[in-house]
Design a protein around this motif. Structure first.
Motif, PDB file in Angstrom:
ATOM      1  N   LEU A  16       0.882  -1.057  -0.171  1.00 27.01           N
ATOM      2  CA  LEU A  16       0.399  -0.330   0.136  1.00 27.01           C
ATOM      3  C   LEU A  16       1.015   1.577   0.086  1.00 27.01           C
ATOM      4  CD1 LEU A  16      -2.984  -0.589   2.505  1.00 27.01           C
ATOM      5  CD2 LEU A  16      -3.339  -0.055   0.573  1.00 27.01           C
ATOM      6  N   ALA A  17       2.102   0.585   0.569  1.00 25.35           N
ATOM      7  CA  ALA A  17       2.072   2.538   0.646  1.00 25.35           C
ATOM      8  C   ALA A  17       3.954   2.603  -0.183  1.00 25.35           C
ATOM      9  CB  ALA A  17       4.198   1.906   2.263  1.00 25.35           C
ATOM     10  N   THR A  18       3.968   1.627  -1.177  1.00 23.18           N
ATOM     11  CA  THR A  18       4.361   1.227  -2.265  1.00 23.18           C
ATOM     12  C   THR A  18       3.681   1.669  -3.131  1.00 23.18           C
ATOM     13  OG1 THR A  18       6.153  -0.136  -1.626  1.00 23.18           O
ATOM     14  CG2 THR A  18       5.723   0.718  -4.352  1.00 23.18           C
ATOM     15  N   SER A  19       2.255   2.036  -3.037  1.00 23.16           N
ATOM     16  CA  SER A  19       1.599   2.235  -4.023  1.00 23.16           C
ATOM     17  C   SER A  19       0.819   3.981  -3.998  1.00 23.16           C
ATOM     18  CB  SER A  19       0.242   1.455  -4.301  1.00 23.16           C
ATOM     19  OG  SER A  19      -0.528   1.003  -3.305  1.00 23.16           O
ATOM     20  N   MET A  20       0.940   4.342  -2.595  1.00 22.89           N
ATOM     21  CA  MET A  20       0.535   5.029  -2.534  1.00 22.89           C
ATOM     22  C   MET A  20       1.696   6.278  -3.399  1.00 22.89           C
ATOM     23  SD  MET A  20      -1.929   5.984  -0.548  1.00 22.89           S
ATOM     24  CE  MET A  20      -1.412   7.042   0.097  1.00 22.89           C
ATOM     25  N   ALA A  21       2.868   5.953  -3.432  1.00 19.96           N
ATOM     26  CA  ALA A  21       4.060   6.574  -4.132  1.00 19.96           C
ATOM     27  C   ALA A  21       3.941   6.705  -5.726  1.00 19.96           C
ATOM     28  CB  ALA A  21       5.622   6.238  -3.495  1.00 19.96           C
ATOM     29  N   LEU A  22       3.324   5.858  -6.218  1.00 15.57           N
ATOM     30  CA  LEU A  22       3.285   6.031  -7.833  1.00 15.57           C
ATOM     31  C   LEU A  22       2.107   6.699  -8.209  1.00 15.57           C
ATOM     32  CD1 LEU A  22       3.831   1.554  -7.835  1.00 15.57           C
ATOM     33  CD2 LEU A  22       6.056   4.416  -8.260  1.00 15.57           C
ATOM     34  N   ALA A  23       2.119   6.853  -9.362  1.00 13.74           N
ATOM     35  CA  ALA A  23       0.761   7.542 -10.073  1.00 13.74           C
ATOM     36  C   ALA A  23      -0.334   6.482  -9.951  1.00 13.74           C
ATOM     37  CB  ALA A  23       1.364   7.770 -11.653  1.00 13.74           C
ATOM     38  N   GLN A  24      -1.575   7.241  -9.008  1.00 17.50           N
ATOM     39  CA  GLN A  24      -2.429   6.266  -9.624  1.00 17.50           C
ATOM     40  C   GLN A  24      -2.877   5.829 -10.833  1.00 17.50           C
ATOM     41  OE1 GLN A  24      -4.690   9.295  -7.046  1.00 17.50           O
ATOM     42  NE2 GLN A  24      -4.737   7.598  -5.369  1.00 17.50           N
ATOM     43  N   THR A  25      -3.638   4.970 -10.352  1.00 16.82           N
ATOM     44  CA  THR A  25      -4.570   4.059 -11.383  1.00 16.82           C
ATOM     45  C   THR A  25      -5.737   5.156 -12.154  1.00 16.82           C
ATOM     46  OG1 THR A  25      -5.799   2.148 -10.828  1.00 16.82           O
ATOM     47  CG2 THR A  25      -3.952   1.731 -10.895  1.00 16.82           C
ATOM     48  N   PRO A  26      -6.342   4.672 -13.233  1.00 13.20           N
ATOM     49  CA  PRO A  26      -7.502   5.323 -13.983  1.00 13.20           C
ATOM     50  C   PRO A  26      -8.768   5.284 -13.335  1.00 13.20           C
ATOM     51  CG  PRO A  26      -5.873   4.772 -16.401  1.00 13.20           C
ATOM     52  CD  PRO A  26      -5.485   4.042 -14.687  1.00 13.20           C
ATOM     53  N   GLN A  27      -8.292   3.919 -12.805  1.00 13.12           N
ATOM     54  CA  GLN A  27      -9.948   3.562 -12.097  1.00 13.12           C
ATOM     55  C   GLN A  27      -9.904   4.081 -10.229  1.00 13.12           C
ATOM     56  OE1 GLN A  27     -12.374   1.173 -12.703  1.00 13.12           O
ATOM     57  NE2 GLN A  27     -13.606   1.410 -10.683  1.00 13.12           N
ATOM     58  N   GLU A  28      -8.316   4.466  -9.804  1.00 11.02           N
ATOM     59  CA  GLU A  28      -8.493   5.116  -8.455  1.00 11.02           C
ATOM     60  C   GLU A  28      -8.615   6.567  -8.728  1.00 11.02           C
ATOM     61  OE1 GLU A  28      -5.248   2.048  -7.019  1.00 11.02           O
ATOM     62  OE2 GLU A  28      -4.083   3.738  -7.858  1.00 11.02           O
ATOM     63  N   LEU A  29      -8.798   7.407  -9.787  1.00 13.63           N
ATOM     64  CA  LEU A  29      -8.685   8.907  -9.672  1.00 13.63           C
ATOM     65  C   LEU A  29     -10.236   8.677 -10.419  1.00 13.63           C
ATOM     66  CD1 LEU A  29      -5.520   9.362 -12.289  1.00 13.63           C
ATOM     67  CD2 LEU A  29      -6.300  10.354  -9.873  1.00 13.63           C
ATOM     68  N   ALA A  30     -11.160   8.247 -10.934  1.00 15.37           N
ATOM     69  CA  ALA A  30     -12.357   7.556 -11.269  1.00 15.37           C
ATOM     70  C   ALA A  30     -13.319   7.945  -9.471  1.00 15.37           C
ATOM     71  CB  ALA A  30     -12.887   6.544 -11.988  1.00 15.37           C
ATOM     72  N   ILE A  31     -12.539   6.617  -8.797  1.00 17.42           N
ATOM     73  CA  ILE A  31     -12.946   6.724  -7.437  1.00 17.42           C
ATOM     74  C   ILE A  31     -13.623   7.830  -6.884  1.00 17.42           C
ATOM     75  CG2 ILE A  31     -13.104   5.385  -5.535  1.00 17.42           C
ATOM     76  CD1 ILE A  31     -12.202   2.891  -7.960  1.00 17.42           C
ATOM     77  N   LYS A  32     -11.648   8.485  -6.584  1.00 18.37           N
ATOM     78  CA  LYS A  32     -11.594   9.404  -6.188  1.00 18.37           C
ATOM     79  C   LYS A  32     -12.507  10.369  -6.528  1.00 18.37           C
ATOM     80  CE  LYS A  32      -7.914  13.261  -5.264  1.00 18.37           C
ATOM     81  NZ  LYS A  32      -6.492  13.098  -5.142  1.00 18.37           N
ATOM     82  N   LYS A  33     -12.968  11.474  -8.326  1.00 18.91           N
ATOM     83  CA  LYS A  33     -13.694  12.033  -8.559  1.00 18.91           C
ATOM     84  C   LYS A  33     -15.390  11.911  -7.968  1.00 18.91           C
ATOM     85  CE  LYS A  33     -15.091  14.264 -12.430  1.00 18.91           C
ATOM     86  NZ  LYS A  33     -14.508  14.664 -14.225  1.00 18.91           N
ATOM     87  N   LEU A  34     -15.512  10.285  -7.520  1.00 20.37           N
ATOM     88  CA  LEU A  34     -16.785  10.763  -7.611  1.00 20.37           C
ATOM     89  C   LEU A  34     -17.204  10.300  -6.275  1.00 20.37           C
ATOM     90  CD1 LEU A  34     -17.677   7.198  -9.318  1.00 20.37           C
ATOM     91  CD2 LEU A  34     -18.486   8.889 -10.097  1.00 20.37           C
ATOM     92  N   VAL A  35     -16.621  10.324  -5.326  1.00 17.38           N
ATOM     93  CA  VAL A  35     -16.554   9.928  -3.377  1.00 17.38           C
ATOM     94  C   VAL A  35     -16.692  11.153  -2.995  1.00 17.38           C
ATOM     95  CG1 VAL A  35     -15.189   8.852  -1.318  1.00 17.38           C
ATOM     96  CG2 VAL A  35     -15.421   7.850  -3.388  1.00 17.38           C
ATOM     97  N   GLU A  36     -14.986  11.736  -3.902  1.00 15.67           N
ATOM     98  CA  GLU A  36     -14.934  13.359  -2.844  1.00 15.67           C
ATOM     99  C   GLU A  36     -15.700  14.522  -2.466  1.00 15.67           C
ATOM    100  OE1 GLU A  36     -10.483  15.178  -2.872  1.00 15.67           O
ATOM    101  OE2 GLU A  36     -12.062  16.110  -4.907  1.00 15.67           O
ATOM    102  N   PRO A  37     -16.825  14.644  -3.638  1.00 15.16           N
ATOM    103  CA  PRO A  37     -17.751  15.584  -3.302  1.00 15.16           C
ATOM    104  C   PRO A  37     -18.873  14.686  -2.088  1.00 15.16           C
ATOM    105  CG  PRO A  37     -17.505  15.383  -5.804  1.00 15.16           C
ATOM    106  CD  PRO A  37     -16.430  13.873  -5.338  1.00 15.16           C
ATOM    107  N   THR A  68     -14.781   1.940  -0.570  1.00 14.15           N
ATOM    108  CA  THR A  68     -15.606   2.045  -1.280  1.00 14.15           C
ATOM    109  C   THR A  68     -15.022   0.533  -2.070  1.00 14.15           C
ATOM    110  OG1 THR A  68     -16.543   3.230  -2.819  1.00 14.15           O
ATOM    111  CG2 THR A  68     -14.368   3.277  -2.734  1.00 14.15           C
ATOM    112  N   ASP A  69     -16.293   0.318  -2.573  1.00 14.00           N
ATOM    113  CA  ASP A  69     -16.044  -0.968  -3.921  1.00 14.00           C
ATOM    114  C   ASP A  69     -15.706   0.655  -4.927  1.00 14.00           C
ATOM    115  OD1 ASP A  69     -19.293  -0.309  -6.191  1.00 14.00           O
ATOM    116  OD2 ASP A  69     -19.135   0.694  -3.600  1.00 14.00           O
ATOM    117  N   GLU A  70     -15.400  -0.917  -6.147  1.00 11.39           N
ATOM    118  CA  GLU A  70     -15.007  -0.520  -7.731  1.00 11.39           C
ATOM    119  C   GLU A  70     -15.503   0.332  -8.663  1.00 11.39           C
ATOM    120  OE1 GLU A  70     -16.458  -4.658 -10.325  1.00 11.39           O
ATOM    121  OE2 GLU A  70     -14.213  -3.886  -9.555  1.00 11.39           O
ATOM    122  N   LYS A  71     -16.884   0.890  -7.540  1.00 10.17           N
ATOM    123  CA  LYS A  71     -17.965   1.420  -8.608  1.00 10.17           C
ATOM    124  C   LYS A  71     -18.445   2.627  -7.702  1.00 10.17           C
ATOM    125  CE  LYS A  71     -19.857  -1.480 -11.586  1.00 10.17           C
ATOM    126  NZ  LYS A  71     -21.083  -2.570 -11.823  1.00 10.17           N
ATOM    127  N   ALA A  72     -17.347   3.069  -6.387  1.00  9.90           N
ATOM    128  CA  ALA A  72     -17.835   4.002  -5.783  1.00  9.90           C
ATOM    129  C   ALA A  72     -18.947   3.796  -5.410  1.00  9.90           C
ATOM    130  CB  ALA A  72     -17.738   5.446  -6.037  1.00  9.90           C
TER     131      ALA A  72
END
Length: 241
Positions: A16-37, A68-72
């Protein structure tokens, strides 16, 4: 839930710590966009990372974690527990996120006391009006070979700053702090242009997300909240060896 040993748990946290240091995947970025609001106005999601358990995605807000789940479609608040080992996976993760780089602490704005050879070192955030802090300060009297850096963290009342300034401006501020915390002996009223680094300490506490006193920080970066007893403190020191 798939059974995880302590070794695989450590590996999972490392991944998890390693993945945090790397660019987030499109799926993770999409979830972030949905969850944040959905988390309320002004809430910033620092990262979304797929976990190695149960297909969940970790949503991190500072050192707080939710899932969250993969579809947020759903948000999960609470701790994920390994049912086989009873390991609290969420606590392990939040403990990792809340770690402090001890060498980065501005120890020049902390009070300092040393007993014995002082080889065991802690930093504490304390408020002069904190009853639990006073209890813990008495506990420390039974701990040998200890160096204590105290950040005077005035968050409980307006009177906290007044008491702290009087102590800070005393001829021997370390003794004045102990006199107050251990014996209830107030320091004389500060006069002149003496100033204490209150704003810097408040900013430090906010940055480190210190929300209560006492908060104890160890040299490995881990922390313990509250007035722990001698047994718990000694056990923690033993784990650092």
């Amino acid at each position: 839930m798939k059974r995880m040993t302590l070794k695989t748990i450590s590996l999972a946290l490392g991944l998890l710590a390693t993945s945090m240091a790397l660019a987030q995947t499109p799926q993770e970025l999409a979830i972030k966009k949905l969850v944040e609001p959905r988390l309320g106005e002004g809430t910033k999601v620092d990262s979304v990372t797929k976990t190695p358990y149960a297909g969940l995605y970790e949503v991190r807000v500072g050192s707080d974690v939710l899932y969250t789940d993969e579809k947020a479609q759903y948000l999960f608040l609470g701790n994920v527990i390994d049912a086989q080992t009873s390991t609290d996976l969420t606590k392990l993760r939040t403990d990792e996120l809340s770690k402090v780089k001890f060498s980065d602490l501005p120890l020049d704005i902390a009070l300092k006391t040393v007993t014995g050879n002082g080889k065991r070192v802690i930093a504490i955030f304390e408020d002069p009006n904190c009853g639990y802090c006073k209890r813990f300060r008495k506990t420390l009297q039974g701990v040998e070979n200890l160096t204590v850096y105290t950040f005077v963290y005035n968050i409980l009342s307006d009177d906290s700053l007044v008491k702290s300034k009087n102590i800070w401006c005393s001829a021997d501020k370390n003794k004045a702090w102990d006199d107050w915390m251990l014996n209830g002996k107030a320091a004389p009223t500060a006069i002149g242009n003496c100033a204490m680094p209150n704003d810097r300490i408040l900013a430090l506490g906010k940055k480190l997300r210190v929300t209560g006193t006492p908060t104890i920080i160890f040299t490995d970066g881990s922390r313990l909240p509250g007035a722990v007893d001698v047994k718990a403190l000694e056990a923690k020191f033993a784990s650092l060896k």
